[in-house]
Design an enzyme around this catalytic site. Structure first.
Site, PDB file in Angstrom:
ATOM      1  N   ASP A   1     136.437  62.251  -2.805  1.00  0.00           N
ATOM      2  CA  ASP A   1     135.970  61.172  -3.684  1.00  0.00           C
ATOM      3  C   ASP A   1     134.990  61.649  -4.752  1.00  0.00           C
ATOM      4  O   ASP A   1     134.775  60.966  -5.748  1.00  0.00           O
ATOM      5  CB  ASP A   1     135.296  60.074  -2.852  1.00  0.00           C
ATOM      6  CG  ASP A   1     136.279  59.366  -1.950  1.00  0.00           C
ATOM      7  OD1 ASP A   1     137.484  59.376  -2.266  1.00  0.00           O
ATOM      8  OD2 ASP A   1     135.852  58.806  -0.922  1.00  0.00           O
TER       9      ASP A   1
ATOM     10  N   LEU B   1     148.634  62.477   1.447  1.00  0.00           N
ATOM     11  CA  LEU B   1     149.009  63.798   0.945  1.00  0.00           C
ATOM     12  C   LEU B   1     147.972  64.344  -0.031  1.00  0.00           C
ATOM     13  O   LEU B   1     147.766  65.552  -0.119  1.00  0.00           O
ATOM     14  CB  LEU B   1     150.382  63.740   0.286  1.00  0.00           C
ATOM     15  CG  LEU B   1     151.469  63.090   1.144  1.00  0.00           C
ATOM     16  CD1 LEU B   1     152.784  63.042   0.402  1.00  0.00           C
ATOM     17  CD2 LEU B   1     151.635  63.801   2.467  1.00  0.00           C
ATOM     18  N   GLN B   2     147.311  63.468  -0.786  1.00  0.00           N
ATOM     19  CA  GLN B   2     146.347  63.935  -1.785  1.00  0.00           C
ATOM     20  C   GLN B   2     145.136  64.614  -1.152  1.00  0.00           C
ATOM     21  O   GLN B   2     144.420  65.338  -1.820  1.00  0.00           O
ATOM     22  CB  GLN B   2     145.912  62.783  -2.688  1.00  0.00           C
ATOM     23  CG  GLN B   2     145.166  61.672  -2.002  1.00  0.00           C
ATOM     24  CD  GLN B   2     145.234  60.353  -2.763  1.00  0.00           C
ATOM     25  OE1 GLN B   2     144.638  60.192  -3.807  1.00  0.00           O
ATOM     26  NE2 GLN B   2     145.976  59.404  -2.229  1.00  0.00           N
TER      27      GLN B   2
END
Lengths: 412, 412
Positions: free
Chosen positions: B145, B298-299
């Protein structure tokens, strides 16, 4: 003296290998003594109807450009989902297309695509026969679904399978970190055949047994059995990972889906939500954390994770199509036969297009376990060679470098 | 004579870089003259409460194993989402933890994690100060993030950003193939900050302007303005691609979501469906083909596409934490400062943990365009260096080779 030219187009859904076949056609033409120019029609058969062409012989000359095209995902020439009418009902499109072929001195037309595209190859071939045209019409297969007949496996499948297997392993690492019971549902593409979902089993290794359950369209899906399978696995495991085809159906043939179904132009049911449907089933019936992951379009366009075996075969099939056309073959699809599994070797050939179009190849039932929730060794043996080898992709500023496709959009 | 040992654990959500920091700690201990054994607690702080440890000094000895650990996604030591109570209310967990430290001769504890993990570092530090313990408590940041304070950017972010940018480019190739108007919504992780969604703009190049619109949590989302943005883009483009953060909110601070919201243990709202919500908006109000793609886990776990810059920095921060502990630093988080952007250079330092925990860093408003639907050059300049460099991953049988994590599951 008149030129002798050829034309190529691409159709259907994207794969990581469909441009490797295009590169193979261009390479075949470069080596050919027969063809002067290789035209590309933009957006499949629509490119001919709209007279929208690229001169590929001019545009792609050097081996570096050809190599970059080979690793570029999706269709360099664009695609379409256009179904030609039966020429007996309406031959206007056929007349237009063959006039275009005559105007551009086209003597061979190569169509790279899946099942629906082979339907177009069949129809063009039949019309060519009817009007006694000498234009060679040859299909070059691709589909991540691996469901074409008369071919051991389809180009594009091996790369998608490699992506699915690698992604499943990464999802397993992601999932195993929490010491709380959980179920993860991974939804994988495959409407009628479970080949790609089955490939998730290649993620298994000495420490990873995920996916722990595999559900395929080839076996009728039973909700109660599924819930019992999950309960059983949760006894032994903290984190249960399930691979499921988007196309699973119940005994009555109804899709297991959380949302409404519509039909596309080819009469295929548009699916979404087998993964979500199973997620809700677990949520309502078993009291553990559950999530679903839809791998989505990435499984067909992740060229950065292509299988070298797949791209090399796709390229070879493109070259083969050109040489077949020179030999006078028409109304055919190039094919690939596995001549040995260990060591893995293939040979290239062709089959009559009428034996291929509009049929789908499923996984043999005896390659799936009796309970219908896992695959058996013969299917492993079949799948393993197809994902071998990595393809070096060039990066610029941290992002892969692919062939520019500005011709697909007048104003980007 | 007594040993002098240290302990490391991992917590929070996975990243592709969190094991690079673990490898850095192990490497730092190997180089250290101070510590005899480096223990790993399994499943974060819970590993101490459950007395579940690995002897990492024994398990990871050679440089090949260390290199493999560096590129393995998610937490090698497992994770947890466990919030310690305030010790003033209930110090039983703290008493247990510091007894464990004493029993194992632990003189330094390294906790690799995000915002919530830094809360644990803060609480352990405060308790250590209260009981006058000389145990060094140091946090090592990670989060895709990128929303931690006092650090230029967080380990894990660069790899996720590289994956998002590359995936966006591949989705663009996938999307541009059809000559029919369409809208594709790509939903990207980011609850409170839009850093990762913004990184999708790195997919832009000389032929690709996608994503054509970017919506971030930093700007209140207005449905009418969104629909007008889409209509405007559809005038110039066939295929409009939108990048949207999962955490977009309207003027009142309500999440834009198609589903119900729940709250997790830390009081974070659990989101799903910003992408789906926008898909429905377009479907109901604009008559074009529309689909949404949720990039999903997946990220954060696609280690096959890690940023070399990211992994190298994560590793360096792990080593730095060990050397700081040797210097007697405690109640701190290791930090990373950008000393120059072109050429890109960083320096490593530390900051008091009390200045970091429980705060989130947003994108400055003046790095986003006035209309709030795209990013501006300073944000590009900030992002670009972080995705540079590729990390060679070893493959076996076509699938990446990562560190076995059989210790996370007693019965796989």
């Amino acid at each position: 003296m008149n030129q002798t030219n050829c034309m190529v187009a691409q159709s259907g859904g994207p794969t990581a290998a469909i441009n490797a076949s295009l590169a193979g056609v261009i390479s075949g033409v470069q080596k050919s003594g027969k063809y002067d120019i290789c035209y590309g029609a933009i957006n499949g058969i629509l490119g001919i109807l709209n007279e929208n062409y690229l001169n590929l012989s001019e545009k792609i000359r050097d081996s570096q450009t050809l190599s970059r095209l080979k690793v570029t995902p999706a269709m360099y020439l664009g695609s379409c989902r256009h179904k030609l009418p039966n020429y007996k009902d309406d031959d206007s499109a056929y007349v237009f297309i063959f006039n275009q072929f005559a105007r551009l001195n086209i003597k061979a037309f190569f169509y790279i695509g899946g099942n629906d595209s082979m339907d177009t190859v069949l129809k063009l071939s039949e019309y060519a026969a009817k009007i006694k045209s000498d234009i060679r019409i040859i299909g070059i297969p691709k589909t991540i679904d691996n469901d074409l007949l008369m071919i051991d496996h389809t180009p594009g499948f091996g790369s998608a399978a490699k992506y699915i297997a690698s992604t499943m392993l990464e999802i397993a690492h992601d999932t195993f970190i929490y010491a709380v019971k959980s179920v993860t549902i991974v939804e994988i593409m495959g409407r009628d055949a479970g080949w790609l979902t089955a490939a998730s089993a290649l993620a298994r290794n000495e420490y990873n047994t995920a996916p722990h359950l595999i559900y395929l369209p080839e076996v009728p899906f039973d909700k109660e059995q599924f819930l019992n399978d999950i309960r059983e696995k949760l006894k032994a495991l903290n984190n249960v990972i399930v691979a499921v085809s988007e196309g699973i159906r119940d005994e009555k043939g109804e899709y297991i889906t959380a949302s409404h179904a519509a039909f596309d132009q080819f009469g295929h049911q548009q699916l979404s939500g087998a993964g979500k449907a199973l997620e809700f089933l677990v949520k309502e019936n078993i009291g553990v954390k559950v999530r679903s992951v839809e791998v989505n379009v990435l499984q067909r366009c992740a060229a950065h994770m292509a299988s070298a075996t797949d791209l090399d075969e796709a390229f070879a099939l493109g070259e083969k199509a050109v040489s077949l056309s020179e030999e006078g073959i028409t109304a055919a699809m190039v094919t690939l036969n596995r001549t040995s599994n260990d060591p893995y070797t293939v040979s290239y050939s062709h089959a009559p297009i009428k034996d291929i179009a509009n049929e789908a190849k499923s996984i043999p039932r005896d390659w799936i376990n009796p309970r219908g929730n896992d695959i058996l060794p013969p299917l492993y043996d079949y799948l393993k060679p197809l994902v071998q080898g990595e393809v070096p992709v060039e990066y610029n500023n941290g992002v892969p470098v692919y062939m520019p496709v500005e011709h697909l959009k007048p104003s980007l």
